[in-house]
Motif scaffolding. Structure first.
Motif, PDB file in Angstrom:
ATOM      1  N   GLU A 153     -19.960 -11.543  23.458  1.00 32.09           N
ATOM      2  CA  GLU A 153     -20.283 -12.574  24.431  1.00 32.09           C
ATOM      3  C   GLU A 153     -21.798 -12.743  24.480  1.00 32.09           C
ATOM      4  N   ARG A 154     -22.240 -13.975  24.590  1.00 31.43           N
ATOM      5  CA  ARG A 154     -23.666 -14.274  24.632  1.00 31.43           C
ATOM      6  C   ARG A 154     -23.950 -15.187  25.827  1.00 31.43           C
ATOM      7  N   PRO A 155     -23.776 -14.699  27.052  1.00 36.68           N
ATOM      8  CA  PRO A 155     -23.983 -15.572  28.216  1.00 36.68           C
ATOM      9  C   PRO A 155     -25.396 -16.129  28.317  1.00 36.68           C
ATOM     10  N   LEU A 156     -26.377 -15.403  27.783  1.00 36.82           N
ATOM     11  CA  LEU A 156     -27.757 -15.866  27.870  1.00 36.82           C
ATOM     12  C   LEU A 156     -27.975 -17.147  27.074  1.00 36.82           C
ATOM     13  N   LYS A 157     -27.104 -17.417  26.114  1.00 35.83           N
ATOM     14  CA  LYS A 157     -27.238 -18.631  25.306  1.00 35.83           C
ATOM     15  C   LYS A 157     -26.985 -19.901  26.118  1.00 35.83           C
ATOM     16  N   THR A 158     -26.398 -19.758  27.295  1.00 37.17           N
ATOM     17  CA  THR A 158     -26.162 -20.943  28.128  1.00 37.17           C
ATOM     18  C   THR A 158     -27.457 -21.439  28.774  1.00 37.17           C
ATOM     19  N   ALA A 159     -28.523 -20.622  28.721  1.00 32.61           N
ATOM     20  CA  ALA A 159     -29.815 -21.029  29.293  1.00 32.61           C
ATOM     21  C   ALA A 159     -30.520 -21.946  28.299  1.00 32.61           C
ATOM     22  N   ARG A 160     -30.514 -23.229  28.576  1.00 31.75           N
ATOM     23  CA  ARG A 160     -31.102 -24.211  27.659  1.00 31.75           C
ATOM     24  C   ARG A 160     -32.536 -24.578  28.047  1.00 31.75           C
ATOM     25  N   SER A 161     -33.007 -23.996  29.152  1.00 36.08           N
ATOM     26  CA  SER A 161     -34.391 -24.196  29.576  1.00 36.08           C
ATOM     27  C   SER A 161     -34.829 -22.932  30.306  1.00 36.08           C
TER      28      SER A 161
END
Length: 335
Positions: free
Chosen positions: A38-46
């Motif tokens: 899982e890579r939840p941090l990838k949802t941060a686009r800014s």
């Protein structure tokens, strides 16, 4: 053909396959990491990066999927409360976001809770000299137990205070300090890898899912154990500012960093870049370039105080600029 020659050819073929496959030995691990992790941090686009003038009311209004901030207000002296951190986890659009605290692993800071003024005349074994580029910051021998206790091991460590305040992770500064120790301490690089790995294990034992994001020091990314320990990478001045503010870095230097950052991108972990530029058109063009490289951009002041990066600036006096560092640090000094 004799049986002996046949077996020789078989072993020769096996050896050739081994030689050809060796450079790609990490591919199964890479594929597994991308496919199943899982890579939840990838949802941060800014993202927004601010360490000074931390004001909760103002930060709440900033539209960013990731906030990297100091864990304390009032020049690092008054820790944020858990309630304040929870407020910051909701963006102005009402959606949740990640809030990560700055933590230096390679330098001590005189304004932190752990500082003892007696260290100026009688320093502990882990404490080194002051950073000519950043006053009140001192190099540390991070491999020694005294600093590890302060940084993350002790019950009242900096890391535990950050976790107790409710932050989602830590943004590790000065992992690249190992480069300045390599002559006097040959295992400096391996010791930094272990420092970050042990810190990450400690953090996730206390708070599962806790993020660990180092800043700079991307040369460590060729180490699989290091990559396993971290969730993303911060990078200052990837495209500009290596030798002069807003000046384009050498093509080879940029490509070298991109090649190293690619190790992490291949495993599905995000890269967060901060550039210190002076013109809104330059900022807009650089944002497009970074996003084309699948890197999340931020544009901040050198003071990281939430101000306007295009405001007039005295480059020779502003802390952190290459111009001031050149002026204050002796020739040949590496910080």
């Amino acid at each position: 053909m004799s049986e002996q020659k046949s077996w020789a050819l078989v072993w020769l073929a096996v050896a050739a396959l081994f030689v050809l496959a060796w450079p790609y030995r990490d591919l199964p691990a890479h594929w597994t990491a991308v496919r199943y992790a899982e890579r939840p941090l990838k949802t941060a686009r800014s993202w927004h990066y601010q360490l000074d003038r931390v004001n909760v009311d103002k930060l709440v209004a900033i539209p960013a999927g990731l906030l990297v901030i100091d864990y304390a207000k009032q020049e690092g002296k008054l820790p944020l409360t858990r309630a304040e951190v929870e407020r910051l986890k909701i963006g102005p659009d009402g959606r949740g976001r990640f809030v990560v605290a700055y933590l230096s692993v390679g330098e001590s800071e005189e304004y932190r809770f752990y500082w003892n003024d007696s260290w100026k005349t009688s320093p502990p074994d882990w404490l080194g000299e002051e950073n000519c580029a950043w006053p009140k910051a001192r190099r540390v021998r991070y491999w020694l137990a005294g600093w590890k206790d302060i940084n993350f091991r002790a019950p009242d460590s900096y890391l535990r205070r950050i976790i107790d305040a409710g932050f989602d992770g830590v943004y590790l500064d000065r992992v690249d300090i190992y480069e300045t120790f390599q002559k006097e301490h040959p295992s400096a690089r391996d010791d930094m890898v272990e420092h970050v790995a042990e810190l990450a294990r400690t953090a996730r034992r206390l708070k599962p899912g806790f993020f660990v994001i180092p800043q700079n020091g991307e040369a460590l990314l060729d180490d699989a154990n290091y990559r396993f320990a971290i969730d993303g990478q911060g990078k200052e001045s990837l495209l500009h500012g290596g030798t002069a503010t807003a000046k384009r870095n050498a093509r080879d230097d940029i490509q070298s960093s991109l090649n190293l950052l690619g190790w992490l991108q291949y495993e599905g972990k995000p890269i967060f870049a901060v550039e210190y530029l002076l013109d809104k058109h330059h900022i807009a063009a650089t944002a497009v370039e970074l996003r084309h490289l699948h890197i999340v951009p931020a544009f901040e002041t050198r003071a990281l105080d939430g101000g306007d990066p295009t405001a007039p600036l005295d480059l020779k006096t502003e802390v952190g600029t290459p111009e001031r560092t050149t002026k204050e640090c002796p020739p040949g000094t590496s910080w």
